[in-house]
Write a protein that holds these residues in place. Sequence first.
Motif, short mmCIF file in Angstrom:
data_model
loop_
_atom_site.label_atom_id
_atom_site.label_comp_id
_atom_site.label_asym_id
_atom_site.label_seq_id
_atom_site.Cartn_x
_atom_site.Cartn_y
_atom_site.Cartn_z
N LEU A 10 47.00 34.16 36.00
CA LEU A 10 45.85 33.26 35.81
C LEU A 10 45.92 32.59 34.45
CD1 LEU A 10 43.01 32.27 36.79
CD2 LEU A 10 42.08 34.22 35.51
N THR A 11 45.76 31.26 34.44
CA THR A 11 45.69 30.52 33.18
C THR A 11 44.26 30.22 32.79
OG1 THR A 11 47.83 29.49 33.64
CG2 THR A 11 46.46 28.44 31.97
N ALA A 12 43.43 29.86 33.77
CA ALA A 12 42.05 29.47 33.45
C ALA A 12 41.20 29.49 34.71
CB ALA A 12 42.01 28.09 32.80
N PHE A 13 39.89 29.61 34.50
CA PHE A 13 38.91 29.40 35.56
C PHE A 13 38.28 28.02 35.40
CE2 PHE A 13 38.12 34.20 35.79
CZ PHE A 13 38.79 34.33 37.00
N ARG A 14 38.09 27.34 36.51
CA ARG A 14 37.30 26.12 36.54
C ARG A 14 35.97 26.46 37.20
NH1 ARG A 14 40.73 22.12 34.90
NH2 ARG A 14 39.44 20.37 35.60
N LEU A 15 34.89 26.15 36.50
CA LEU A 15 33.56 26.63 36.89
C LEU A 15 32.75 25.49 37.49
CD1 LEU A 15 32.82 28.64 33.61
CD2 LEU A 15 34.04 29.41 35.67
N PRO A 16 32.51 25.49 38.79
CA PRO A 16 31.80 24.38 39.42
C PRO A 16 30.31 24.40 39.15
CG PRO A 16 32.27 26.06 41.04
CD PRO A 16 32.94 26.51 39.77
N LYS A 17 29.73 23.20 39.16
CA LYS A 17 28.28 23.02 39.16
C LYS A 17 27.59 23.70 37.97
CE LYS A 17 28.19 22.45 44.19
NZ LYS A 17 29.66 22.40 44.34
N ILE A 18 28.23 23.66 36.81
CA ILE A 18 27.60 24.19 35.61
C ILE A 18 26.55 23.19 35.12
CG2 ILE A 18 27.99 24.82 33.19
CD1 ILE A 18 29.02 26.89 35.17
#
Length: 278
Positions: free
Chosen positions: A94-102
């Motif tokens: 895992l490199t990063a999380f993309r966080l929807p609808k923040i």
Amino acid sequence: MPEGPPPPVGRPPLTWLYVPGDRPEVVAKALGSGADVVIVDLEDAVAPDRKEYARSATAELLGDQVTAAPDAVPVHVRVHGEDDIRALAELPGLTAFRLPKITHAVSVHHVAAVAPGVALYPLLESALAIEHAYSIASAHHAVRGIALGEADLRADLGVREDAGLDWPRSRVVVAARAAALPPPAQSVFPDVRDLDGLWTSCGRGRALGMLGRAAIHPRQLPVIERAFRPTAEEIEAAEEIVAASAVEAGALALPDGRFVDAAVVASARRTIALAGRA
């Protein structure tokens, strides 16, 4: 547990390819597509009855030592919820999380506490999120970038034409810069057959200060790459500025009358880095 990567050095990423997490064979092809970053989507691209399978398949991918190799293509995951975050946060690929609808900084703080050390990319997809752009961008040191989710934002704002997104795009560019983050990449262009339209839209985004773009099909990648790479003339001008600054410190005027100061030199260095020459 993976640590959040340092800010990018040298050539910034330009192409970010989304792939559905419940189709591991498509994910495997994406990793060989030439995209700078692959985003495994566990949210909108996956049907509700496929969410658990998608999470399991993504966990298998991120647990593979090949995916975790230093020279591997970075893999981001757009999560659907906290179950995804807890299941994937400690996996080596895992490199990063993309966080929807923040919409608020507090949501970023919560994810950072659940997944310490993981780089985070909040996605702003509503009018409320745009109003809070800077507070979200500066919420936590784990935030390494922000971006728009333009499909949901269009629906929220009732916007149909691309020009209607100029202000939100400019807003996130300013928020990212104020928070010392890289320029945001544009959101996806939904028509994978309209490459001329993609080219035109990328030009508009570049003019607003955006850098790179997310894609939903590999055929979009070369267009995005060309649209955001500096031209030969831009590279030549940047090299002239950097060379002149190395001879004479401080503000100066070039032979053609252009005024050069520290900010202009910094911009020229970014152009050279983007061209892959740094």
